[in-house]
Design a protein around this motif. Structure first.
Motif, PDB file in Angstrom:
ATOM      1  N   ALA A   4     -38.665 -64.060 -10.153  1.00  0.00           N
ATOM      2  CA  ALA A   4     -38.151 -62.705 -10.317  1.00  0.00           C
ATOM      3  C   ALA A   4     -37.078 -62.374  -9.301  1.00  0.00           C
ATOM      4  CB  ALA A   4     -39.295 -61.696 -10.198  1.00  0.00           C
ATOM      5  N   LEU A   5     -37.080 -63.051  -8.159  1.00  0.00           N
ATOM      6  CA  LEU A   5     -36.083 -62.761  -7.142  1.00  0.00           C
ATOM      7  C   LEU A   5     -34.722 -63.326  -7.497  1.00  0.00           C
ATOM      8  CD1 LEU A   5     -37.781 -63.190  -3.675  1.00  0.00           C
ATOM      9  CD2 LEU A   5     -36.851 -61.132  -4.669  1.00  0.00           C
ATOM     10  N   ALA A  12     -25.138 -55.514  -6.233  1.00  0.00           N
ATOM     11  CA  ALA A  12     -24.673 -54.544  -5.250  1.00  0.00           C
ATOM     12  C   ALA A  12     -25.871 -53.869  -4.593  1.00  0.00           C
ATOM     13  CB  ALA A  12     -23.785 -53.498  -5.926  1.00  0.00           C
ATOM     14  N   GLU A  13     -25.842 -53.759  -3.297  1.00  0.00           N
ATOM     15  CA  GLU A  13     -26.950 -53.172  -2.566  1.00  0.00           C
ATOM     16  C   GLU A  13     -26.844 -51.654  -2.591  1.00  0.00           C
ATOM     17  OE1 GLU A  13     -30.387 -53.052  -0.345  1.00  0.00           O
ATOM     18  OE2 GLU A  13     -29.410 -54.727  -1.349  1.00  0.00           O
ATOM     19  N   PRO A  14     -27.903 -50.920  -3.028  1.00  0.00           N
ATOM     20  CA  PRO A  14     -27.846 -49.459  -3.022  1.00  0.00           C
ATOM     21  C   PRO A  14     -27.613 -48.936  -1.605  1.00  0.00           C
ATOM     22  CG  PRO A  14     -29.759 -50.261  -4.230  1.00  0.00           C
ATOM     23  CD  PRO A  14     -29.176 -51.443  -3.516  1.00  0.00           C
ATOM     24  N   ALA A  15     -26.943 -47.828  -1.514  1.00  0.00           N
ATOM     25  CA  ALA A  15     -26.676 -47.200  -0.218  1.00  0.00           C
ATOM     26  C   ALA A  15     -27.950 -46.486   0.228  1.00  0.00           C
ATOM     27  CB  ALA A  15     -25.497 -46.232  -0.322  1.00  0.00           C
ATOM     28  N   GLU A  16     -28.781 -47.170   0.960  1.00  0.00           N
ATOM     29  CA  GLU A  16     -30.050 -46.604   1.386  1.00  0.00           C
ATOM     30  C   GLU A  16     -30.447 -47.217   2.712  1.00  0.00           C
ATOM     31  OE1 GLU A  16     -32.947 -47.614  -1.569  1.00  0.00           O
ATOM     32  OE2 GLU A  16     -32.454 -49.746  -1.531  1.00  0.00           O
ATOM     33  N   GLY A  17     -31.259 -46.525   3.465  1.00  0.00           N
ATOM     34  CA  GLY A  17     -31.733 -47.012   4.741  1.00  0.00           C
ATOM     35  C   GLY A  17     -33.011 -47.792   4.592  1.00  0.00           C
ATOM     36  N   PRO A  18     -33.503 -48.345   5.712  1.00  0.00           N
ATOM     37  CA  PRO A  18     -34.717 -49.171   5.647  1.00  0.00           C
ATOM     38  C   PRO A  18     -35.921 -48.426   5.084  1.00  0.00           C
ATOM     39  CG  PRO A  18     -33.576 -49.476   7.734  1.00  0.00           C
ATOM     40  CD  PRO A  18     -32.884 -48.359   7.033  1.00  0.00           C
ATOM     41  N   ARG A  19     -36.146 -47.167   5.496  1.00  0.00           N
ATOM     42  CA  ARG A  19     -37.310 -46.437   4.999  1.00  0.00           C
ATOM     43  C   ARG A  19     -37.181 -46.145   3.509  1.00  0.00           C
ATOM     44  NH1 ARG A  19     -40.858 -44.686   8.684  1.00  0.00           N
ATOM     45  NH2 ARG A  19     -40.266 -44.736  10.884  1.00  0.00           N
ATOM     46  N   GLU A  20     -35.980 -45.743   3.096  1.00  0.00           N
ATOM     47  CA  GLU A  20     -35.782 -45.456   1.679  1.00  0.00           C
ATOM     48  C   GLU A  20     -35.964 -46.722   0.840  1.00  0.00           C
ATOM     49  OE1 GLU A  20     -33.750 -44.608   4.062  1.00  0.00           O
ATOM     50  OE2 GLU A  20     -33.872 -42.409   4.094  1.00  0.00           O
ATOM     51  N   ARG A  21     -35.501 -47.845   1.379  1.00  0.00           N
ATOM     52  CA  ARG A  21     -35.625 -49.103   0.638  1.00  0.00           C
ATOM     53  C   ARG A  21     -37.094 -49.489   0.499  1.00  0.00           C
ATOM     54  NH1 ARG A  21     -32.743 -51.955   3.879  1.00  0.00           N
ATOM     55  NH2 ARG A  21     -30.789 -51.321   2.915  1.00  0.00           N
ATOM     56  N   GLY A  59     -35.823 -53.324   6.898  1.00  0.00           N
ATOM     57  CA  GLY A  59     -34.647 -53.536   7.730  1.00  0.00           C
ATOM     58  C   GLY A  59     -33.725 -54.612   7.196  1.00  0.00           C
ATOM     59  N   LEU A  60     -34.145 -55.317   6.142  1.00  0.00           N
ATOM     60  CA  LEU A  60     -33.312 -56.341   5.514  1.00  0.00           C
ATOM     61  C   LEU A  60     -32.851 -55.862   4.150  1.00  0.00           C
ATOM     62  CD1 LEU A  60     -35.512 -59.514   6.219  1.00  0.00           C
ATOM     63  CD2 LEU A  60     -33.570 -58.699   7.559  1.00  0.00           C
ATOM     64  N   THR A  61     -31.629 -56.170   3.804  1.00  0.00           N
ATOM     65  CA  THR A  61     -31.157 -55.871   2.458  1.00  0.00           C
ATOM     66  C   THR A  61     -31.725 -56.901   1.491  1.00  0.00           C
ATOM     67  OG1 THR A  61     -29.177 -57.229   2.682  1.00  0.00           O
ATOM     68  CG2 THR A  61     -29.020 -54.923   3.407  1.00  0.00           C
ATOM     69  N   GLU A  62     -31.658 -56.585   0.210  1.00  0.00           N
ATOM     70  CA  GLU A  62     -32.201 -57.519  -0.774  1.00  0.00           C
ATOM     71  C   GLU A  62     -31.456 -58.857  -0.772  1.00  0.00           C
ATOM     72  OE1 GLU A  62     -32.612 -55.586  -4.542  1.00  0.00           O
ATOM     73  OE2 GLU A  62     -33.971 -54.066  -3.754  1.00  0.00           O
ATOM     74  N   PRO A  63     -30.116 -58.871  -0.642  1.00  0.00           N
ATOM     75  CA  PRO A  63     -29.451 -60.179  -0.517  1.00  0.00           C
ATOM     76  C   PRO A  63     -29.900 -60.961   0.722  1.00  0.00           C
ATOM     77  CG  PRO A  63     -27.859 -58.524  -1.164  1.00  0.00           C
ATOM     78  CD  PRO A  63     -29.120 -57.797  -0.827  1.00  0.00           C
ATOM     79  N   GLU A  64     -30.184 -60.256   1.820  1.00  0.00           N
ATOM     80  CA  GLU A  64     -30.662 -60.951   3.012  1.00  0.00           C
ATOM     81  C   GLU A  64     -32.041 -61.561   2.785  1.00  0.00           C
ATOM     82  OE1 GLU A  64     -28.501 -58.399   6.595  1.00  0.00           O
ATOM     83  OE2 GLU A  64     -30.423 -57.719   5.772  1.00  0.00           O
ATOM     84  N   ILE A  65     -32.914 -60.817   2.104  1.00  0.00           N
ATOM     85  CA  ILE A  65     -34.238 -61.363   1.777  1.00  0.00           C
ATOM     86  C   ILE A  65     -34.092 -62.582   0.876  1.00  0.00           C
ATOM     87  CG2 ILE A  65     -36.408 -60.883   0.583  1.00  0.00           C
ATOM     88  CD1 ILE A  65     -36.169 -57.997   1.506  1.00  0.00           C
ATOM     89  N   MET A  66     -33.201 -62.444  -0.113  1.00  0.00           N
ATOM     90  CA  MET A  66     -32.963 -63.550  -1.034  1.00  0.00           C
ATOM     91  C   MET A  66     -32.473 -64.789  -0.285  1.00  0.00           C
ATOM     92  SD  MET A  66     -32.906 -64.668  -4.108  1.00  0.00           S
ATOM     93  CE  MET A  66     -32.161 -66.028  -5.005  1.00  0.00           C
ATOM     94  N   ALA A  67     -31.545 -64.608   0.662  1.00  0.00           N
ATOM     95  CA  ALA A  67     -30.994 -65.741   1.399  1.00  0.00           C
ATOM     96  C   ALA A  67     -32.072 -66.438   2.214  1.00  0.00           C
ATOM     97  CB  ALA A  67     -29.861 -65.267   2.302  1.00  0.00           C
ATOM     98  N   ARG A  68     -32.982 -65.666   2.792  1.00  0.00           N
ATOM     99  CA  ARG A  68     -34.045 -66.279   3.593  1.00  0.00           C
ATOM    100  C   ARG A  68     -34.967 -67.132   2.736  1.00  0.00           C
ATOM    101  NH1 ARG A  68     -35.803 -62.988   8.919  1.00  0.00           N
ATOM    102  NH2 ARG A  68     -33.871 -61.876   9.349  1.00  0.00           N
ATOM    103  N   PHE A  69     -35.284 -66.666   1.548  1.00  0.00           N
ATOM    104  CA  PHE A  69     -36.197 -67.446   0.715  1.00  0.00           C
ATOM    105  C   PHE A  69     -35.509 -68.614   0.029  1.00  0.00           C
ATOM    106  CE2 PHE A  69     -39.068 -63.909   1.311  1.00  0.00           C
ATOM    107  CZ  PHE A  69     -40.253 -64.591   1.481  1.00  0.00           C
ATOM    108  N   VAL A  70     -34.209 -68.508  -0.209  1.00  0.00           N
ATOM    109  CA  VAL A  70     -33.471 -69.687  -0.673  1.00  0.00           C
ATOM    110  C   VAL A  70     -33.517 -70.767   0.401  1.00  0.00           C
ATOM    111  CG1 VAL A  70     -31.172 -70.567  -1.225  1.00  0.00           C
ATOM    112  CG2 VAL A  70     -31.988 -68.476  -2.302  1.00  0.00           C
TER     113      VAL A  70
END
Length: 845
Positions: A4-5, A12-21, A59-70
């Motif tokens: 699913a990831l 595109a990463e939504p304009a949101e902060g860590p808490r909102e994310r 504190g991580l964006t979704e692309p950053e999370i994706m990069a770590r798991f790749v």
């Protein structure tokens, strides 16, 4: 990583902060109806340790999370972390999930206390069952449950376990019950698996989220594993015991984790054929002779341990090994017969036994269970078939999906069979409440981005007996279902694994190097089991065979390329081209000698169905390497896997001669990398000598074969050029001789030149040195037969002249080299009763 990831890349990463994310990820989370949930509390908000993890993930964006798991997936592939499904010959990449199971320290402390109590209870039941039998005599445990299970091993009755304990490792599969409290779904005492997977999961996630471990105060695992290793040696006769891990072999579904554990803990990984009983003690067959084994961590079922007294059809165990337990010379984890307490039929009686033996009720419960061999239990099962699950009572639970008999509407057509089974043999079954498994969060890709969804899970927790008592690992092995119809009670397709993080309120100090007594400094390589030496020897031979085939293909492609602008068809009929094609056909690399050039090259390189193709040899090398995971570096495995994958590409579509030549050259670069890793990274212990011996023996044999085909008395200049190319000696020859290829100079360079690393003489010198560095069985100074043969071969090469090596002499040399390979095998890789002990020289002044 969860599929699913995959859709998050490039979004595109939504304009949101860590808490909102973090809030968005959990906003749509809906617990599965009727299932206890690990993530949300009764108030609908994340509970326990989950808010801490979400805040940090936010504190991580979704692309950053994706990069770590790749990166994590790449590491899993490069390290060769994989698993097998029972009955499946293929290896599957290890399916690590994207989220760990997180538990707060205080909750874990209470859970650990329950695990320790349960381990003590299982130990007490085993001691009583194989000893005085008071539980049966006092009516706390039905005798039929003990006598009726195949896990009760009669030959072990009355045998006191060396060290005084039946269990050195206990594991329990846990989930939350309907009341939200942890409960035990299954006890694991036979040969608990998953400890290595937990270690691998932790190592991968420690690379993926190194900052999280420090920020979230995740409990560390090294102290547990050190305590576990210390516990394995408890009760051994010798102060510095040799500890072995007994595996059923590389085709075991858990072999990769066993190899990882052997490497991490410094244990000798052995199979049944590596072991032999002599004088009432267990020994390991090594290249140095028989060496005593003091402790054995078995990872095979007890029934297969001794074919003399248990299962006579077993090929996995060691004949007579039970004698070593009787005389106390061998400590074993766990003691054979420990699988008795895995029986589901014990569940209805455990609380009563705990109150009698431990003086307290069970802290960790289990789903309500009724044994149908009891009249009340049978009556309850018959009256409630529509709501209960029937399981076999005489065998351990191996997963509800495989051996459960479901009664009720789900299998209405089976009702008649179930009723008949309960009537004819009720004592073979237990009835259990159908409690749904609890759930934890997993990632899922939605229209608004990543979201958390509930996934059913089971977590396995481990406890080890140490010199100071039981110690629970601060983590575990979690299996998470990807689909509703897949039960995560065991690893299979559709199941992912997850690390288990126990979060402390205080910073976790890194383990100190000096926290244990420092070992005495040594400069020894350890003892090498004969089977491992055999595998390393053949690893070298298979790699050299693959290189020989690739060089033959490359020589043929270059000979065709040299004919561009001339008559190419004529180039295919030259003596050199015909000899190349004939040799490839004789080696089984191609199906016919008259194939078109491109087809011939592709078939010889990448047709794994051909037993003599380069890819087939690399596949054999990789299978050997798979059985040597505990002895090969991750870099070696990665290059070998890359080469196997590289040769398997594009086998269906046609490639041009130039493309195939490029592929062959790249394959040689991979093989050069493997050779470099062997030379630069591998310890100069006995294992290195056998890899090198395999390479040198095979290279010498292949060079003899090449010389018979391309450097015989009728060799043309083209044939001599091919001979130099196959031995990678064109530059050296051109620098030494200006007149062009001639028979005697070519023969001298590829057969007798001690400075040419491709010559037979160079291989013979290397073989002699390696054999001299290996241990001898006798201290009388007399060379062993294989050493004498190697010395004779070297002497003939040193004293010979190029003109002497005609077809007859080369054939004799090739035969002697084959005899040398057989002599090495007879001496260092004995099977059956042929292993010998080192002899001590006596009678000297």
């Amino acid at each position: 990583m969860e599929a699913a990831l995959a859709g998050s890349r490039g979004q595109a990463e939504p304009a949101e902060g860590p808490r909102e994310r973090a809030a968005r990820w959990s906003a749509g989370y809906r617990p599965a109806p009727g299932r206890p949930d690990e993530f949300l509390g009764p108030d609908g908000r994340p509970r326990g340790a989950w808010p801490r993890l979400l805040d940090r993930l936010g504190g991580l964006t979704e692309p950053e999370i994706m990069a770590r798991f790749v990166a994590a997936e790449r590491h899993i592939r490069d390290a060769g972390i994989s698993f097998r499904i029972a009955g499946d010959q293929r290896e599957h990449p290890w399916p690590l999930g994207c989220l760990p199971l997180v538990i707060e320290g205080p909750e874990w402390a209470a859970l650990s206390a329950g695990i320790v109590q349960r381990a003590e209870l299982m130990e007490a039941i085993l001691a009583d069952t194989y000893g005085d039998g008071r539980l049966v005599a006092e009516g706390l445990l039905p005798a039929a449950i003990v006598a009726g299970t195949p896990e009760f091993l009669h030959p072990l009755h009355g045998v006191a376990p060396p060290g005084g304990h039946y269990l050195k490792l206990y594991a329990a599969d846990l989930g939350r019950g309907p009341d939200g409290r942890w409960q035990v779904l299954a006890d694991r005492t036979q040969a608990p698996s998953g400890l290595g997977w937990a270690l691998e999961n932790r190592m991968v996630l420690a690379r993926t989220f190194p900052d999280f471990f420090q920020d979230l105060h995740v409990e560390r695992l090294p102290a547990f594993f050190q305590a576990f290793r210390d516990g394995l040696a408890l009760g051994a006769e010798r102060a510095d015991p040799r500890i072995c891990l007994l595996t059923s072999g590389p085709y075991s579904s858990t072999y990769v984790e066993q190899a990882a554990l052997a490497r991490y803990l410094g244990l000798m990984l052995v199979e049944g054929d590596d072991l032999v009983m002599r004088d009432g003690r267990l020994h390991v067959r090594t290249v140095s002779g028989l060496k005593r084994a003091d402790a054995l961590w078995r990872r095979i079922d007890a029934d297969f341990l001794d074919p003399l007294e248990l299962n006579p059809a077993s090929r996995l165990g060691v004949p007579g090994i039970l004698d070593a337990l009787r005389n106390g010379s061998l400590v074993m984890a766990n003691m054979p017969g420990a699988g008795l307490v895995e029986s589901a039929a014990l569940a209805p009686y455990l609380d009563g036994i705990a109150r009698r033996v431990l003086g307290e009720p069970l802290r960790l419960g289990h789903p309500r269970t009724w044994w149908c061999g009891d009249l009340e239990g049978l009556a309850h099962a018959q009256a409630n078939l529509d709501s209960l699950i029937l399981r076999p009572a005489a065998t351990p639970q191996r997963g509800a999906g495989r051996d459960a008999i479901l009664a009720g509407p789900v299998l209405a057509a089976e009702r008649e069979r179930v009723v008949a089974a309960l009537r004819d043999r009720p004592f073979d079954y237990v009835a259990q409440e159908a409690a749904p498994l609890s759930t934890m969060p997993g990632w899922e890709r939605g229209e608004a981005g990543l979201a958390l969804v509930p996934r059913a899970f089971v977590v396995r927790v481990f406890a080890t007996r140490t010199p100071l008592g039981w110690q629970v690992m601060p983590g575990g092995f979690c299996r998470v279902s990807e689909r509703e119809d897949v039960d995560p009670i065991e690893m299979r397709l559709g199941i992912r694994s997850a690390d288990v993080w126990v979060l402390s309120d205080q910073p976790i100090a890194a383990p100190l190097i000096g926290s244990h007594a420092a070992p005495r400094v040594r400069r020894v390589g350890g003892h090498l089991p004969s089977r491992a030496a055999d595998g390393l020897f053949w690893l070298g031979r298979y790699l050299e065979r693959a290189e020989a085939v690739i060089r033959l293909v490359l020589a043929h492609l270059r000979s065709v390329g040299d004919a561009v602008g001339a008559d190419i068809s004529g180039a295919l009929d030259t003596p050199a081209a015909l000899a190349l094609r004939t040799l490839l056909h004789e080696w089984g690399s191609i199906g016919a000698a008259d194939l078109p050039t491109a087809r011939l090259a592709q078939e010889a390189l990448a047709r794994h169905q051909r037993p003599g193709s380069a890819q087939a040899h690399i596949g054999s090398a990789r299978r050997n390497a798979a059985a040597l995971r505990a002895r090969l570096s991750g870099e070696t495995w990665r290059v070998l896997a890359d080469l196997d994958e590289f040769l398997s590409l594009d086998t269906e579509r046609g490639l041009t001669e130039s493309q195939l030549a490029g592929r062959a050259e790249q394959a040689l670069s991979h093989l050069a990398a493997l050779s470099g890793l062997t030379h630069e990274n591998m310890s100069r212990a006995e294992g290195w000598h056998f890899v090198e011996l395999g390479r040198r023996v095979e290279r010498a044999i292949n060079t003899c074969t090449f010389a018979l085909a391309f450097a015989n008395d009728e060799a043309t200049p083209g044939c001599l050029g091919v001979m130099l190319s196959l031995c990678d000696s064109q530059i050296s020859y051109g620098r030494r001789y200006m007149q062009g290829a001639a028979l005697d100079p070519v023969r001298d360079m590829v057969l007798l030149d001690p400075y040419n690393p491709r010559s037979i003489a160079f291989q013979a010198e290397a073989i002699t040195r390696h054999l001299a560095d290996l241990p001898a069985l006798a201290a009388d100074g007399i060379p062993e037969p294989h050493c004498r043969l190697a010395a004779r071969i070297l002497s003939e090469l040193r004293s010979g002249e190029a003109a002497d090596f005609d077809a007859v002499r080369l054939t004799v040399l090739a035969t002697d080299l084959e005899r040398l390979a057989d002599g090495i095998a007879v001496r260092y890789f004995p099977t059956g009763p042929n292993a010998l002990r080192p002899e001590k020289l006596t009678g000297l002044a």
